[in-house]
Motif scaffolding. Structure first.
Motif, PDB file in Angstrom:
ATOM      1  N   ASN A   2     113.512 -37.245  -5.220  1.00  0.00           N
ATOM      2  CA  ASN A   2     112.615 -38.091  -5.278  1.00  0.00           C
ATOM      3  C   ASN A   2     110.995 -37.339  -4.216  1.00  0.00           C
ATOM      4  O   ASN A   2     110.757 -38.559  -3.125  1.00  0.00           O
ATOM      5  CB  ASN A   2     112.098 -39.061  -6.225  1.00  0.00           C
ATOM      6  CG  ASN A   2     113.487 -39.384  -6.924  1.00  0.00           C
ATOM      7  OD1 ASN A   2     112.922 -38.662  -8.568  1.00  0.00           O
ATOM      8  ND2 ASN A   2     114.380 -39.831  -6.779  1.00  0.00           N
ATOM      9  N   GLY A   3     110.341 -36.177  -5.119  1.00  0.00           N
ATOM     10  CA  GLY A   3     108.850 -36.517  -4.038  1.00  0.00           C
ATOM     11  C   GLY A   3     107.631 -35.950  -4.503  1.00  0.00           C
ATOM     12  O   GLY A   3     107.832 -36.010  -5.272  1.00  0.00           O
ATOM     13  N   HIS A   4     106.360 -36.035  -3.630  1.00  0.00           N
ATOM     14  CA  HIS A   4     105.447 -35.516  -3.928  1.00  0.00           C
ATOM     15  C   HIS A   4     105.646 -33.688  -3.917  1.00  0.00           C
ATOM     16  O   HIS A   4     106.283 -33.122  -2.591  1.00  0.00           O
ATOM     17  CB  HIS A   4     104.131 -35.441  -3.053  1.00  0.00           C
ATOM     18  CG  HIS A   4     104.371 -36.791  -3.618  1.00  0.00           C
ATOM     19  ND1 HIS A   4     103.598 -37.175  -4.466  1.00  0.00           N
ATOM     20  CD2 HIS A   4     104.125 -37.829  -2.647  1.00  0.00           C
ATOM     21  CE1 HIS A   4     103.270 -38.847  -4.692  1.00  0.00           C
ATOM     22  NE2 HIS A   4     103.906 -38.911  -3.138  1.00  0.00           N
ATOM     23  N   TRP A  27     110.701 -17.795  -5.799  1.00  0.00           N
ATOM     24  CA  TRP A  27     112.636 -17.713  -6.162  1.00  0.00           C
ATOM     25  C   TRP A  27     112.337 -19.369  -6.283  1.00  0.00           C
ATOM     26  O   TRP A  27     114.130 -19.118  -6.502  1.00  0.00           O
ATOM     27  CB  TRP A  27     113.217 -17.297  -5.206  1.00  0.00           C
ATOM     28  CG  TRP A  27     112.506 -15.872  -4.894  1.00  0.00           C
ATOM     29  CD1 TRP A  27     113.666 -15.128  -5.476  1.00  0.00           C
ATOM     30  CD2 TRP A  27     112.219 -14.959  -4.377  1.00  0.00           C
ATOM     31  NE1 TRP A  27     113.888 -13.790  -5.139  1.00  0.00           N
ATOM     32  CE2 TRP A  27     111.935 -14.131  -3.741  1.00  0.00           C
ATOM     33  CE3 TRP A  27     110.874 -14.980  -3.965  1.00  0.00           C
ATOM     34  CZ2 TRP A  27     111.869 -12.928  -3.714  1.00  0.00           C
ATOM     35  CZ3 TRP A  27     109.911 -14.315  -3.045  1.00  0.00           C
ATOM     36  CH2 TRP A  27     110.762 -13.408  -2.945  1.00  0.00           C
ATOM     37  N   MET A  28     111.974 -19.978  -6.619  1.00  0.00           N
ATOM     38  CA  MET A  28     111.737 -21.407  -6.982  1.00  0.00           C
ATOM     39  C   MET A  28     112.496 -22.778  -5.681  1.00  0.00           C
ATOM     40  O   MET A  28     112.747 -23.525  -5.884  1.00  0.00           O
ATOM     41  CB  MET A  28     112.860 -22.541  -8.010  1.00  0.00           C
ATOM     42  CG  MET A  28     112.815 -23.104  -8.825  1.00  0.00           C
ATOM     43  SD  MET A  28     113.705 -23.140 -10.439  1.00  0.00           S
ATOM     44  CE  MET A  28     112.815 -25.416 -10.561  1.00  0.00           C
ATOM     45  N   ASN A  29     111.937 -21.966  -4.438  1.00  0.00           N
ATOM     46  CA  ASN A  29     112.223 -22.638  -3.035  1.00  0.00           C
ATOM     47  C   ASN A  29     111.611 -23.427  -2.605  1.00  0.00           C
ATOM     48  O   ASN A  29     109.875 -22.653  -2.955  1.00  0.00           O
ATOM     49  CB  ASN A  29     111.996 -21.822  -2.009  1.00  0.00           C
ATOM     50  CG  ASN A  29     113.788 -20.390  -2.072  1.00  0.00           C
ATOM     51  OD1 ASN A  29     114.815 -20.612  -2.516  1.00  0.00           O
ATOM     52  ND2 ASN A  29     113.505 -19.322  -1.720  1.00  0.00           N
ATOM     53  N   ILE A  30     111.397 -25.079  -3.037  1.00  0.00           N
ATOM     54  CA  ILE A  30     110.338 -26.046  -3.118  1.00  0.00           C
ATOM     55  C   ILE A  30     110.180 -26.550  -1.901  1.00  0.00           C
ATOM     56  O   ILE A  30     111.214 -26.672  -1.132  1.00  0.00           O
ATOM     57  CB  ILE A  30     110.210 -26.913  -3.856  1.00  0.00           C
ATOM     58  CG1 ILE A  30     111.794 -27.973  -4.017  1.00  0.00           C
ATOM     59  CG2 ILE A  30     110.594 -25.820  -5.413  1.00  0.00           C
ATOM     60  CD1 ILE A  30     111.464 -28.585  -4.873  1.00  0.00           C
ATOM     61  N   ASN A  31     109.150 -27.352  -1.097  1.00  0.00           N
ATOM     62  CA  ASN A  31     109.299 -27.731  -0.200  1.00  0.00           C
ATOM     63  C   ASN A  31     108.301 -29.633  -0.948  1.00  0.00           C
ATOM     64  O   ASN A  31     107.960 -29.214  -2.060  1.00  0.00           O
ATOM     65  CB  ASN A  31     107.297 -27.598   0.165  1.00  0.00           C
ATOM     66  CG  ASN A  31     108.479 -26.685   1.595  1.00  0.00           C
ATOM     67  OD1 ASN A  31     109.224 -26.676   2.529  1.00  0.00           O
ATOM     68  ND2 ASN A  31     108.109 -25.395   1.751  1.00  0.00           N
ATOM     69  N   LEU A  32     109.608 -30.590  -0.523  1.00  0.00           N
ATOM     70  CA  LEU A  32     108.671 -32.060  -1.280  1.00  0.00           C
ATOM     71  C   LEU A  32     108.432 -32.445  -0.351  1.00  0.00           C
ATOM     72  O   LEU A  32     108.871 -32.869   0.782  1.00  0.00           O
ATOM     73  CB  LEU A  32     109.912 -32.470  -1.937  1.00  0.00           C
ATOM     74  CG  LEU A  32     110.521 -32.133  -3.338  1.00  0.00           C
ATOM     75  CD1 LEU A  32     111.593 -32.824  -3.492  1.00  0.00           C
ATOM     76  CD2 LEU A  32     109.591 -32.105  -4.460  1.00  0.00           C
ATOM     77  N   GLN A  33     107.389 -33.053  -0.538  1.00  0.00           N
ATOM     78  CA  GLN A  33     106.918 -34.624   0.686  1.00  0.00           C
ATOM     79  C   GLN A  33     107.182 -35.900   0.833  1.00  0.00           C
ATOM     80  O   GLN A  33     107.200 -35.739  -0.659  1.00  0.00           O
ATOM     81  CB  GLN A  33     105.139 -33.809   1.277  1.00  0.00           C
ATOM     82  CG  GLN A  33     105.122 -32.703   1.804  1.00  0.00           C
ATOM     83  CD  GLN A  33     104.024 -32.075   2.198  1.00  0.00           C
ATOM     84  OE1 GLN A  33     103.291 -33.112   1.961  1.00  0.00           O
ATOM     85  NE2 GLN A  33     103.284 -31.376   3.295  1.00  0.00           N
ATOM     86  N   GLU A  34     106.842 -36.763   1.144  1.00  0.00           N
ATOM     87  CA  GLU A  34     107.293 -37.733   1.140  1.00  0.00           C
ATOM     88  C   GLU A  34     107.966 -38.296   0.270  1.00  0.00           C
ATOM     89  O   GLU A  34     108.275 -38.997  -0.972  1.00  0.00           O
ATOM     90  CB  GLU A  34     106.132 -38.797   0.450  1.00  0.00           C
ATOM     91  CG  GLU A  34     104.441 -38.823   1.228  1.00  0.00           C
ATOM     92  CD  GLU A  34     103.267 -38.951   0.677  1.00  0.00           C
ATOM     93  OE1 GLU A  34     104.116 -40.262  -0.408  1.00  0.00           O
ATOM     94  OE2 GLU A  34     102.555 -38.987   1.160  1.00  0.00           O
ATOM     95  N   VAL A  47     111.128 -31.969   2.744  1.00  0.00           N
ATOM     96  CA  VAL A  47     112.537 -31.243   2.024  1.00  0.00           C
ATOM     97  C   VAL A  47     112.421 -30.580   2.500  1.00  0.00           C
ATOM     98  O   VAL A  47     110.972 -29.626   0.972  1.00  0.00           O
ATOM     99  CB  VAL A  47     113.674 -32.575   1.234  1.00  0.00           C
ATOM    100  CG1 VAL A  47     114.955 -31.531   1.284  1.00  0.00           C
ATOM    101  CG2 VAL A  47     113.750 -33.450   2.087  1.00  0.00           C
ATOM    102  N   TYR A  48     113.331 -28.493   2.758  1.00  0.00           N
ATOM    103  CA  TYR A  48     112.906 -27.886   2.158  1.00  0.00           C
ATOM    104  C   TYR A  48     114.661 -27.524   1.509  1.00  0.00           C
ATOM    105  O   TYR A  48     115.577 -28.025   2.031  1.00  0.00           O
ATOM    106  CB  TYR A  48     112.920 -26.950   3.412  1.00  0.00           C
ATOM    107  CG  TYR A  48     112.629 -25.147   2.232  1.00  0.00           C
ATOM    108  CD1 TYR A  48     111.730 -24.367   2.201  1.00  0.00           C
ATOM    109  CD2 TYR A  48     114.125 -24.823   2.501  1.00  0.00           C
ATOM    110  CE1 TYR A  48     112.091 -23.473   1.679  1.00  0.00           C
ATOM    111  CE2 TYR A  48     114.146 -23.198   2.597  1.00  0.00           C
ATOM    112  CZ  TYR A  48     113.157 -22.699   1.545  1.00  0.00           C
ATOM    113  OH  TYR A  48     113.173 -21.262   1.536  1.00  0.00           O
ATOM    114  N   ILE A  49     113.967 -26.951   0.197  1.00  0.00           N
ATOM    115  CA  ILE A  49     115.407 -26.985  -1.631  1.00  0.00           C
ATOM    116  C   ILE A  49     115.301 -25.499  -1.487  1.00  0.00           C
ATOM    117  O   ILE A  49     114.639 -24.704  -2.026  1.00  0.00           O
ATOM    118  CB  ILE A  49     115.416 -28.124  -1.907  1.00  0.00           C
ATOM    119  CG1 ILE A  49     115.215 -29.767  -1.692  1.00  0.00           C
ATOM    120  CG2 ILE A  49     116.471 -28.008  -3.402  1.00  0.00           C
ATOM    121  CD1 ILE A  49     115.337 -31.108  -2.827  1.00  0.00           C
TER     122      ILE A  49
END
Length: 443
Positions: A334-336, A343-350, A367-369
């Motif tokens: 869970n994050g921002h 390609w739906m590669n996402i970066n989440l912060q906090e 986090v990089y997913i």
């Protein structure tokens, strides 16, 4: 790589039996064999990894050669074996500190059971029909790489016969639409070893409903200690020490077929809803990676759609109770959302990371997913509303600009009421006709 001409070329120049004069480079004094899946990795120095302790987690065998004495150190390896390699001159060897004062046996495997320290030679190949090995390791999409049949119960007791037949037809139709392939539906009482020798099997129903599942329930030994999935008397399932017995729970998993070289995919549910949820996880589409087993429950979503959350569901989206293979077993981040590519590669912060059991939490700055590992996303309702409003606004703006016509005329903002670059020329639109020209009349 399956082309006959290419295979002849490779055999001619790489097969020592057909080309006795071929010379391979000498073995290095130290090398490492690594794999995530034994199905996709060959041997090196005559050593091949056959099974992993934890599927789809990196396994290694580090080898050091001291003359004719070899020293092996393993990581996440459950079973390995030696193949014939003329370069491997071994008179004694050791693995993880266990010494063998004799050459290794070619063909049989060496096994270390979880919790034990000793490696034991296994002289036969019976384990192949009882346990997973390189041809039956998965992931689940491997079931689609060979012709398969769909096996339905003939006399179910927990889920209706119509439900099984309807979902069998759904699977067959989906395979035709996405894979352009054909398959057949047959009853459990009609499945013989001769059939299982030719086809992969997609088996619908647990041992309470499907006779073929009941027949294969003792896969891995009578004591059940080697089974990946254990069926409980309550109708639920057990994986290791974890039990799944709640209503609405379904499961899909892989297991070897009786003929050793092929495999079966078993799809079952505690009730009809759980069964339907499990059917939705079959990986027909490219890129939808399903591991070797998957447990789905209430938070997975509405079984009618496979994705939308059911009525009253507090989570608002799909999810999994546990999985094995390439998925993290129900781990949630869970994050921002900072960025997302095509390609739906996402970066989440906090980020707050929650374990599958819900009893461990980690706070991470970023986090990089990778998109291929994401099963679902949950977004706040206001975000969905914002996207919808933004899309409607853009549609209205486009209608008022280049393609609409009307009093202001097409792209009229640039001309308007007789001024700027439109004036009273009217352009190509005239008085509200056609595309409206570059200015138009606005009286």
């Amino acid at each position: 790589m399956d082309d006959d001409e290419l295979n002849d070329f490779l055999s001619q120049y790489l097969d020592p039996e057909r080309n006795p004069g071929i010379l391979f480079p000498p073995l290095q004094t130290a090398f490492t064999i690594s794999t995530l899946n034994p199905a996709s990795t060959g041997s090196k120095g005559g050593i091949k990894i056959l099974q992993l302790e934890v599927p789809f987690r990196l396994a290694r065998i580090r080898v050091h050669i001291y003359g004719t004495r070899w020293v092996l150190n393993t990581s996440n390896v459950r079973r390995f074996g030696f193949l014939k390699d003329e370069r491997a001159k071994i008179t004694s060897w050791e693995v993880d500190g266990m010494v063998f004062n004799e050459p290794p046996k070619i063909g049989p495997s060496y096994l270390r059971i979880e919790g034990e320290t000793e490696w034991k030679p296994v002289p036969d190949l019976l384990w192949i029909s009882e346990e997973r090995y390189w041809s039956t390791y998965g992931p689940a999409s491997q079931i689609l790489n060979h012709p398969f049949l769909i096996v339905v119960p003939s006399n179910p007791t927990t889920i209706s016969l119509e439900t099984y037949h309807r979902n069998a037809r759904l699977i067959a139709t989906s395979w035709y639409l996405y894979g352009r392939g054909g398959t057949q539906i047959m009853r459990d009482i009609d499945v013989r070893d001769g059939v299982a020798a030719k086809y992969h099997l997609i088996v619908l129903g647990g041992p309470q409903d499907n006779l073929f599942t009941r027949r294969r329930e003792k896969e891995g030994g009578n004591d059940g200690s080697k089974k990946l999935v254990r069926f409980l008397e309550s109708g639920g399932y057990q994986i290791d020490s974890r039990k799944y017995e709640a209503k609405g729970t379904g499961m899909i998993f892989l297991a070897p077929s009786p003929t050793r070289t092929l495999m079966g995919m078993y799809i079952t549910g505690i009730d009809e809803i759980g069964f339907k949820r499990a059917v939705w996880t079959i990986p027909f589409r490219t890129g939808l990676m399903v591991p070797d087993y998957l447990v789905v429950g209430d938070e997975y979503g509405d079984p009618a759609t496979g994705w939308t959350a059911g009525e009253g569901n507090p989570y608002g989206g799909g999810g999994t109770k546990g999985s094995g293979g390439i998925f993290a077993a129900g781990v949630t981040y869970n994050g921002h959302l900072h960025s997302c590519d095509n390609w739906m590669n996402i970066n989440l912060q906090e980020v707050i990371c929650t374990s599958a059991d819900g009893d461990k939490f980690w706070r991470l700055p970023e986090v990089y997913i990778r998109g291929m590992t994401i099963k679902y996303l949950r977004l706040p309702d206001e975000i969905i509303d914002f996207v919808r409003e933004d899309r409607e606004f853009r549609e209205r703006r486009e209608a008022m600009s280049g393609n609409g016509g009307g009093g202001g005329g097409g792209r009229g903002g640039r001309g308007g009421g007789g001024g700027a670059r439109g004036g009273h020329r009217g352009g190509r639109g005239g008085s509200g006709a056609g595309r409206g020209g570059r200015g138009g009349f606005n009286k």
